[in-house]
Structures are given as C-alpha cells and as structure tokens.
Design a protein around this motif. Structure first.
Motif, PDB file in Angstrom:
ATOM      1  N   LYS A 100       0.921   4.700  -2.447  1.00  0.00           N
ATOM      2  CA  LYS A 100       0.715   6.088  -2.043  1.00  0.00           C
ATOM      3  C   LYS A 100       1.984   6.931  -2.203  1.00  0.00           C
ATOM      4  CE  LYS A 100      -2.743   7.169  -1.163  1.00  0.00           C
ATOM      5  NZ  LYS A 100      -3.869   7.360  -2.094  1.00  0.00           N
ATOM      6  N   TYR A 141      -4.917  -8.726 -17.991  1.00  0.00           N
ATOM      7  CA  TYR A 141      -5.060  -7.352 -17.491  1.00  0.00           C
ATOM      8  C   TYR A 141      -3.694  -6.674 -17.424  1.00  0.00           C
ATOM      9  CZ  TYR A 141      -5.957  -3.500 -14.207  1.00  0.00           C
ATOM     10  OH  TYR A 141      -6.037  -2.264 -13.602  1.00  0.00           O
ATOM     11  N   TYR A 181      -2.754  -9.199  -8.309  1.00  0.00           N
ATOM     12  CA  TYR A 181      -2.441  -9.942  -7.091  1.00  0.00           C
ATOM     13  C   TYR A 181      -2.289 -11.431  -7.372  1.00  0.00           C
ATOM     14  CZ  TYR A 181      -2.625 -11.196  -2.162  1.00  0.00           C
ATOM     15  OH  TYR A 181      -2.329 -11.673  -0.920  1.00  0.00           O
ATOM     16  N   ASN A 182      -3.076 -11.906  -8.329  1.00  0.00           N
ATOM     17  CA  ASN A 182      -2.944 -13.299  -8.743  1.00  0.00           C
ATOM     18  C   ASN A 182      -2.307 -13.330 -10.121  1.00  0.00           C
ATOM     19  OD1 ASN A 182      -4.377 -14.564  -6.511  1.00  0.00           O
ATOM     20  ND2 ASN A 182      -6.192 -13.563  -7.328  1.00  0.00           N
ATOM     21  N   ALA A 235      -9.813  -2.318 -16.415  1.00  0.00           N
ATOM     22  CA  ALA A 235      -9.896  -2.740 -15.016  1.00  0.00           C
ATOM     23  C   ALA A 235     -11.273  -3.319 -14.708  1.00  0.00           C
ATOM     24  CB  ALA A 235      -9.602  -1.559 -14.087  1.00  0.00           C
ATOM     25  N   SER A 289      -8.689 -10.402  -6.631  1.00  0.00           N
ATOM     26  CA  SER A 289      -7.717  -9.374  -6.989  1.00  0.00           C
ATOM     27  C   SER A 289      -8.511  -8.150  -7.442  1.00  0.00           C
ATOM     28  CB  SER A 289      -6.816  -9.892  -8.112  1.00  0.00           C
ATOM     29  OG  SER A 289      -5.876  -8.911  -8.491  1.00  0.00           O
ATOM     30  N   ASP A 301       0.829  -1.215   0.000  1.00  0.00           N
ATOM     31  CA  ASP A 301       0.000   0.000   0.000  1.00  0.00           C
ATOM     32  C   ASP A 301       0.854   1.251   0.000  1.00  0.00           C
ATOM     33  OD1 ASP A 301      -2.269  -1.347   2.532  1.00  0.00           O
ATOM     34  OD2 ASP A 301      -2.139  -1.734   0.367  1.00  0.00           O
ATOM     35  N   ASN A 348      -7.906  -8.107  -2.143  1.00  0.00           N
ATOM     36  CA  ASN A 348      -6.598  -7.576  -1.742  1.00  0.00           C
ATOM     37  C   ASN A 348      -6.681  -6.056  -1.628  1.00  0.00           C
ATOM     38  OD1 ASN A 348      -6.740  -7.145  -4.579  1.00  0.00           O
ATOM     39  ND2 ASN A 348      -4.531  -6.882  -4.678  1.00  0.00           N
ATOM     40  N   THR A 349      -7.648  -5.625  -0.816  1.00  0.00           N
ATOM     41  CA  THR A 349      -7.891  -4.190  -0.683  1.00  0.00           C
ATOM     42  C   THR A 349      -6.670  -3.462  -0.144  1.00  0.00           C
ATOM     43  OG1 THR A 349     -10.021  -4.936   0.145  1.00  0.00           O
ATOM     44  CG2 THR A 349      -9.602  -2.586   0.171  1.00  0.00           C
ATOM     45  N   CYS A 350      -6.066  -4.042   0.881  1.00  0.00           N
ATOM     46  CA  CYS A 350      -4.932  -3.389   1.518  1.00  0.00           C
ATOM     47  C   CYS A 350      -4.054  -4.468   2.152  1.00  0.00           C
ATOM     48  CB  CYS A 350      -5.397  -2.397   2.572  1.00  0.00           C
ATOM     49  SG  CYS A 350      -6.231  -3.143   3.983  1.00  0.00           S
ATOM     50  N   PRO A 379      -8.865   5.288  -0.646  1.00  0.00           N
ATOM     51  CA  PRO A 379      -7.568   5.825  -1.049  1.00  0.00           C
ATOM     52  C   PRO A 379      -6.619   4.821  -1.675  1.00  0.00           C
ATOM     53  CG  PRO A 379      -7.825   5.874   1.348  1.00  0.00           C
ATOM     54  CD  PRO A 379      -9.150   5.539   0.791  1.00  0.00           C
ATOM     55  N   ARG A 380      -6.978   3.539  -1.729  1.00  0.00           N
ATOM     56  CA  ARG A 380      -6.122   2.566  -2.418  1.00  0.00           C
ATOM     57  C   ARG A 380      -6.163   2.791  -3.933  1.00  0.00           C
ATOM     58  NH1 ARG A 380      -8.023  -1.630  -5.288  1.00  0.00           N
ATOM     59  NH2 ARG A 380      -6.532  -3.190  -4.549  1.00  0.00           N
ATOM     60  N   MET A 381      -7.210   3.474  -4.407  1.00  0.00           N
ATOM     61  CA  MET A 381      -7.390   3.643  -5.848  1.00  0.00           C
ATOM     62  C   MET A 381      -6.548   4.817  -6.350  1.00  0.00           C
ATOM     63  SD  MET A 381      -9.454   1.166  -6.337  1.00  0.00           S
ATOM     64  CE  MET A 381     -10.192   1.289  -7.951  1.00  0.00           C
ATOM     65  N   ARG A 382      -6.063   4.645  -7.564  1.00  0.00           N
ATOM     66  CA  ARG A 382      -5.277   5.703  -8.195  1.00  0.00           C
ATOM     67  C   ARG A 382      -5.950   6.102  -9.504  1.00  0.00           C
ATOM     68  NH1 ARG A 382       0.562   5.612  -7.331  1.00  0.00           N
ATOM     69  NH2 ARG A 382       0.598   6.785  -9.288  1.00  0.00           N
ATOM     70  N   ASP A 406      -0.486  -1.523 -12.687  1.00  0.00           N
ATOM     71  CA  ASP A 406      -1.386  -2.184 -11.731  1.00  0.00           C
ATOM     72  C   ASP A 406      -1.117  -3.680 -11.685  1.00  0.00           C
ATOM     73  OD1 ASP A 406      -5.013  -2.030 -11.195  1.00  0.00           O
ATOM     74  OD2 ASP A 406      -3.330  -2.463  -9.867  1.00  0.00           O
ATOM     75  N   PRO A 452      -8.537  -4.372  -8.874  1.00  0.00           N
ATOM     76  CA  PRO A 452      -7.662  -3.398  -9.535  1.00  0.00           C
ATOM     77  C   PRO A 452      -7.535  -2.124  -8.699  1.00  0.00           C
ATOM     78  CG  PRO A 452      -9.367  -4.181 -11.039  1.00  0.00           C
ATOM     79  CD  PRO A 452      -9.727  -4.691  -9.686  1.00  0.00           C
ATOM     80  N   HIS A 453      -6.485  -1.375  -8.988  1.00  0.00           N
ATOM     81  CA  HIS A 453      -6.294  -0.097  -8.311  1.00  0.00           C
ATOM     82  C   HIS A 453      -6.758   1.071  -9.171  1.00  0.00           C
ATOM     83  CE1 HIS A 453      -3.449  -2.629  -6.048  1.00  0.00           C
ATOM     84  NE2 HIS A 453      -3.713  -1.826  -5.054  1.00  0.00           N
ATOM     85  N   LYS A 454      -7.247   0.750 -10.362  1.00  0.00           N
ATOM     86  CA  LYS A 454      -7.672   1.810 -11.269  1.00  0.00           C
ATOM     87  C   LYS A 454      -9.114   1.560 -11.682  1.00  0.00           C
ATOM     88  CE  LYS A 454      -3.319   1.520 -13.726  1.00  0.00           C
ATOM     89  NZ  LYS A 454      -2.569   1.907 -14.905  1.00  0.00           N
TER      90      LYS A 454
END
Lengths: 425, 373
Positions: A145, A174, A165-166, B130, B121, A141, B96-98, B291-294, A162, B123-125
């Motif tokens: 940031k 992706y 995770y898997n 995504a 999983s 994380d 996998n949020t954080c 805030p994990r998202m960009r 991005d 995505p962060h976007k």
C-alpha cells in the motif's frame, strides 16, 4: 511555468555530510570498507541528485526491488524507506515530524514507522520527485500500500513486482513473466531500450558482491566474532544502493578481507566476548549505539541478525537475467524468512538455525510494533530457539519511533535479562 | 421482521459448530478463510467446505501466540481453535491474502496441527499472467487434496461443483436485488446473515433455503417508503450482523456492501465452459477486489458503480483495527467519495463489536448530516 525541483538542498547537504565523513575516515586511515561504504553512499545520492538537476528519469523504489535493472538502464533510483530512515535519524525531532506529516496526509498512525518516514519526506518535498515508482510484494501488506499511496501522491506511474509467496517452478515462472512486464514498463517510462548484455554485466557484479557478502557472513561464525552486528547494517544498505555496481563489489571484497584478516589472527570485535547474541530483526534504527552499549557494558556482541544477511545457498545465474531478477528476493535473508511460505523458508526454524550456526548464547528480538508479518512469527521462533536451550528476550518497541520504547527503556530490559542470565549461571 | 428462513439461517450461523457436526456425517470437513478461496475445489473432492470464523471469547490464549498487533479476526479464529471448537476439521486452507491471514496459517499449522493444511499464493494483480499463475496454484491445491484425502478431483466433479456454486451466486444476486428497492425488502443485517449461512451450510441444503427466502420476501407486501438514508457499507471482514443492525436501528437502510463476507462472496459467475480450474482462477481473481490488489482502479470503479446504481446517499467505511490493507486502502476510497460528492464516515472497530454506544452516536451524527439536519 518553472517547476521547483524538490529535494535539491537536502540531497546536497547529505552529500556534503558524507563527504566530510569520508575525509575524516581517510585522515585516520580507514577501515577501507567504511571509506568505500560512505563513498558508495555519496555516489548513490549523486546519481539521484544529478538526475534531478538534469531532468533525467528517477525511479522511486522499494527495499527488495531489482535495482540492478535500473543501473543497467542508467536510471537513477532511490529507496524511499531507506531514505526515510536516514532522514529520521538526522535528529531526534525529525522522526516525529515526519510521522506526523505522513499522518496528516491520512497514513494511519499504526503503519510501519519507516513507511511513515518515507511518506513524510515525500510530502515535505525533501526528495526528488520520481518519474515512476517500482516496488515489490515483499515483504508485507504495508509495503504494497505504501508505494501505491506515494505513487498516488506524486501522480506517478507505478509497477508492483508481484513477488510470489512460494518458490516452486510455477511461482518462478510467474515471477519471470512479471519481470518481463517490468522491463517493458521501465522502457516505456524512460524511452530507453534495455541492453541485455549490459544487464548481464551488471548482474555479474551483483553476483560477485553477493558472493563476498555471503563469505563475510560466514566469517561472523568465528569465535571470537570479528565484527559488531551494528556494522552489518551497512551491508544491507550498500547492496540496496549499489548492488550491481563496482562500488558494492569493492565494499564487500574489502569487508571480507578485513574480516578474514581478523579471523586468521583470532581477533574479535571486542576484547571479551562473554555472550554471543543473535539479534532477530533489526536493531532500533533510532539508536544503533545500543549495540555498542551491549558490547561495552555487558560483553554481549551481536554476531548475527537476519536483516543484514544474505541467504546462503541461493545461486543465481547472471547469464539468465530475467531469472536472476525474478529470484533475487530470495537472496535477502529477511525477505526469504519473513515473506516466503514457511514450507520453503521457515522463519521459526530459520531463526533457530541461525542461532545454532552462529553459536549464539542468547537471542534478542526487537518486536517492531507495526510489523505484523514479523510479529506473527515471534512465538514460533521463540519456541524453536528455546528448544536449543537458548534464552530468548522479546522487546516490544519500534524500529524508528523512540516514543514507543526509548533507548533507555530497551537498555533496562536488556540489562535485566542479562542480569538474570548471570544469576542463573 | 425476520422471516422464517432468516431465523433458520441465524440459528445455523450462531450455532455453527453444531450445524456442521450434525451435517457432516462421514464427510470430511475442510475449513477455509478468505473469499478468494475457490471452495469448489474442496467441494469437488467430496469434502465439506466451511468458513473459519471467530467467536465471542476474548482471545487471551491466542494473544500469546499471535501478537496483539494482528487483527482481532485472526486472533479470534485462533482462539476458537485453541478452545477446541475446530477439532472436527480435517483440513485448513487459505491464501496469502494478507499478513494477518498468512501468520494465522503459520501458527495454526504449527500449533493446532489440523491434519491437512495448505496455503495458496494469490497474485496481487489481475492480468492473463496472474490468472494463469493462479490456475497453476489451484492445480497444486487439487493435487495436494487428492494425495492427502485419497480422492480424485475430476474435471467433471469440478464442473458439477461450479454449477452448484454458480446457483448459489445467482440466488444471492437475486436476494441482493431485494436491497435495490426503495425501501429495500430485506435489511442489511438479514442479508449478511443469509450470506454467512451459505459459508457454513452445505450448498445442497443452502440453495433450496435461499429459494424459500426469496419466495417469503416475494409474498410479503412491499414496505412503505420511509425516507431513510440509503447506505453502502465497505470495509474489512465482517461476520457479525450487529454493526449492520446498529446502523439500521439508527435510521438508515443498507442497500449495498463491498464486504468479503457478503457481496464479494457471490459477485460474478464462474464460466462453466472450458477448463474448470482456469475458469475458477479467472472468476476468483477478477471479482471485485480487496485492497490487497494493485492497482486500486478496479475497486474504485466497482464502488462508483454501486453508489450510482443503488442510489446511495452515504458510505460507511468500517475498518477492523490493524487491518492495514483496508486502513491504508481507505485513503483512496475517501478521496474518491469526496470527489464524487458522496458523504462518508469511517468507523474503526474490533472483530467483536465493542463501544457500540460511541459508534451509534457517530452513525447518528452522520445520518443527520446526510439528512441535512
């Protein structure tokens, strides 16, 4: 209005310092891999420096990014965390100064110390201003940031790779699409078009370097181990700075040949290898001499660590450059085990496998205070490793901030641990 | 004063394990964490989705398994599991949020051994790639549920679940409208209680209760204008109304929030048309972000809208210790609020509210600043 360039004298001083190191190494006759390492470091910083002076694009990147893309597009890049660490290592008072600078900007004090160092050097103007920022979702994380904050500080465009995770097919698909978006982003930022044939050649060199790195990692399994674990940090740094360039191939090839020569002759890194140590995570970056002290005082040699480690068995195809770059994070042992879902990577069982494969007698983990994604794995790793009958020591400390746990405090804990091992023999 | 329904909601949340066990019957129960989890997929499988929450015990057992630098939410949830309070779960799913939730999942799967576990999983976007990727992750979840529980999760079932959950969202939005009034017709604490109850009760029971609550609030006389400061609360996961009560007891009204256990849970509908998993992926990924998202632009734009439309006088940013995403993410929020001329206060807290006296003092001082005293 003349805009003052940032980081000029600092990078010049660093290049000067590394040049002195190379001269001294050459004067005493090597080792060749060390000379190549420091020469490669000079080249990396020179690229950044010349781009800065010449008004050319500079990418500020994270640890696990697709550096090869930048090499293929002749874009100088520097890794903020790595340079933050290097700067902090410059003197004992530098690290706290960098942290406090970052904290004065609003970075919380419990954020990862290399990250605070990276923010510190940016805020102090000790590095060139980047044209754009590229980072990855690997491994935590705070990485996500940090680079957003730094990009905001510089008001520079940023791109997050991005990393999924898997690593099943849908995830890789992706990741591939995301890499294509990254390529477009870099093209837009630089006004340059990517030459895919050039990228394939860069990736061929990257792949060759990885091959030698993995072969070198395999040689560390030998008894006695031919190299002190502290030296392996150079592997990680070299791949970071020059992965995809001839410098990295030359370094890893030289390293491999030196290690093979020692293994063929049965020569170990230390005269008496009483204990083989698996060091889980990274050595304390504020004092790498702990590894030397362990070797000298305790005859305990670090034979493997999961930071300076290329994941074995991950084959990437340079002729499919988008796929190569998408899957590249898997090549970093640390990223694979720490970030990837345990169904795929399995930090706990992975660490136990490392201990077994490298014939470790002892496992030591530096539990880096602010590294949540890593600390959260520790109990499972300990339990898996202890199933193998391998004693485990966890040291609560910090990678870069000696105020959390000093060298002496770490040595005291390590010494006591080994003393108990001796008594129980 | 709390209405009858609010009291029922409070009872359901405070005694949630009994609440769930009394209602499950022969239904299998799947615990979930993080409001990015599309509950509908679980619900469409005929399973009973319940939010995994922490408890009041000190996480002394959990601390030996999750390092103390992990946030107190995940350590508290793990403590509840170690104490046997989640033994009734047939499954545990998250994303996998954080870092904290990821490791909670790993440790939970390794030591608690709930029969079915799954991590998505996320995505962060937010873009078409995504959303498509997240759709494939939902397909994977669907298939895993079908395989493990021996059920079929049809598109028809998904559409029915989406309709039920969309109704929940509409009703909670209607309840949220009650916070817009001057003064609000429902307190922030009661509102949070209502939303939390929806994460514990079956939606089939919760939706009619929400209608009851709305009717109760309609029948009440409008409260007199009180001149209290109107606040927006943003920040880390919060599933205990005590902090809201503390703020409101000190002379403010909470007119909006940006919390994952509150407004993010119901904001935006799922499009009922088309492929249901694609619609779920779109809604869940696109809703007001964490805030994990960009990049952070969408989050800041959402906060600005809340500030303006709810006529907010000040913002309280509450951050759970070791919640790195919210902590580092709050830099941009504070900068934006300062730029917009909105007073703000940042409070660091643990999962269970400790140091209430000190927090109250800070809140009082903040309110005095807003009120120009």
């Amino acid at each position: 209005m003349v805009v003052q360039l940032e980081g000029v004298k600092e990078i010049e001083a660093l290049i000067g310092k590394f040049t002195t190191v190379v001269d001294k190494l050459k004067a005493r006759g090597g080792p060749r891999s060390d000379i190549l390492y420091w020469q490669g470091s000079i080249n990396y910083y020179k690229r950044m420096h010349e781009a800065n002076l010449g008004g050319k694009p500079i990418a500020l990147t994270g640890f696990f990014g697709p550096q090869e893309l930048f090499h293929a597009m002749d874009v100088a890049n520097y890794v903020a965390e790595n340079h933050g660490v290097l700067t902090a290592q410059g003197s004992p008072e530098m690290a706290p100064f960098l942290f406090e600078t970052a904290e004065s900007y609003g970075i919380p004090a419990d954020v990862c110390s290399p990250h605070r160092a990276a923010m510190g050097i940016s805020k102090l103007g000790m590095v060139p201003r980047p044209t754009f920022v590229v980072s990855t979702a690997t491994t935590c994380d705070q990485t996500i940031k940090l680079y957003e904050v730094i990009a905001g500080y510089y008001k520079a465009p940023s791109f997050l790779v991005d990393t999924p995770y898997n690593w099943r097919e849908n995830d890789v698909e992706y990741a591939r699409r995301d890499i294509k978006s990254l390529i477009k982003f870099v093209e837009d930022q630089t006004g340059r078009k990517l030459d895919y044939d050039r990228l394939k050649e860069v990736l061929r060199l990257s792949s060759e370097a990885y091959d030698y790195w993995e072969k070198g990692c395999e040689l560390r399994k030998a008894v006695p181990c031919p190299i002190n674990g502290r030296e392996n940090l150079k592997d990680f740094a070299m791949m970071l700075m020059n992965g995809g360039r001839p410098e990295a191939v030359d370094y890893f090839k030289a390293r491999y040949e030196e290690l093979k020569d020692k293994v063929d002759r049965g020569e170990g890194a230390i005269p008496v290898e009483k204990y083989r140590v698996a060091w889980l995570y990274v050595l304390p970056l504020f004092d790498l001499r702990i590894a030397d002290w362990m070797a000298q005082e305790l005859q305990a040699l670090i034979v493997v660590d999961n930071w300076s480690f290329s994941t074995p068995g991950v084959t990437l195809d340079p002729n499919d450059p988008v796929d190569y770059l998408a899957r590249k994070p898997l090549k970093w042992g640390f990223a694979t085990w720490s970030f990837t879902a345990n169904e795929v990577g399995g930090y706990a069982t992975g660490m136990a496998d490392l201990c077994r494969d490298y014939k470790a007698d002892v496992a030591i983990a530096l539990i880096h205070w602010s590294c949540q994604q890593y600390c959260g794995n520790m109990r499972m790793a300990k339990d898996e490793i202890q199933k193998l009958g391998i004693p485990f020591l966890g040291i609560n400390g910090d990678l870069l901030d000696a105020r959390v746990c000093s060298s002496d405090q770490m040595k005291a804990q390590i010494a006591e641990f080994f003393s108990l091992l001796e008594k129980n023999k | 004063m709390a209405t009858t329904t609010i009291k029922r909601f409070r009872e359901a949340v405070d005694n949630r394990y009994e609440t769930i066990k009394r209602r499950k019957g022969s239904q299998r129960v799947v615990g979930w964490m993080c409001s990015y989890m599309p509950e509908e997929v679980i619900h469409a499988a005929g399973l009973y989705p319940v939010r995994v929450l922490g408890g009041e015990s000190a996480p002394s057992h959990a601390d030996a398994y999750l390092h103390i630098n992990m946030c107190s939410l995940v350590r508290s949830c793990l403590e509840e599991a170690f104490q046997g309070n989640y033994q009734f779960l047939d499954g545990f799913v998250t994303l996998n949020t954080c870092d904290n939730i990821r490791r909670l999942y790993d440790v939970w799967a390794y030591y608690i051994k709930t029969p079915f576990t799954h991590i998505l999983s996320l995505p962060h976007k937010v873009n078409d790639d995504a959303i498509e990727y997240f759709r494939t992750e939902l397909v994977r979840l669907q298939q895993h549920i079908e395989q493990h529980f021996g059920v079929a999760v049809s598109h028809e079932a998904l559409r029915k679940s989406i309709a039920t959950f969309n109704q929940t969202r509409r009703l909670l939005e209607a309840l949220d409208e009650k916070r817009r009034a001057t003064p609000p017709v429902i307190t922030g604490a009661d509102f949070l209680t209502a939303v939390l109850a929806g994460m514990v009760l079956p939606k089939e029971e919760f939706n009619p209760m929400l209608k009851d609550l709305l009717a109760e609030l309609e029948s009440r006389p409008s409260p007199a204008s009180n001149g209290k400061a109107r606040l927006l609360v943003v920040g880390s996961e919060m599933d205990d109304p005590k902090l809201m009560e503390l703020i409101e007891d000190n002379g403010a009204v909470i007119v909006a929030d940006d919390l994952c256990t509150s407004s993010k849970y119901y904001w935006d509908q799922v499009d009922p048309a088309g492929d249901p998993l694609a619609a779920l992926a779109r809604r869940y990924l696109s809703r007001p972000p964490c805030p994990r998202m960009r990049p952070s632009d969408q989050r800041l734009a959402h906060l600005k809208e809340l500030v303006q439309t709810r006529k907010v006088d000040g913002v309280i940013i509450e951050i759970m210790k070791f919640c790195k995403l919210h902590d580092e993410g709050s830099l941009a929020v504070r900068e934006a609020l300062t730029k917009w001329g909105v007073p703000h206060l940042t409070i660091s807290r643990e999962y269970n509210l400790t140091g209430a006296g000190a927090t109250a003092t800070r809140v009082q001082a903040f309110l005095e600043q807003i009120n120009g005293i």
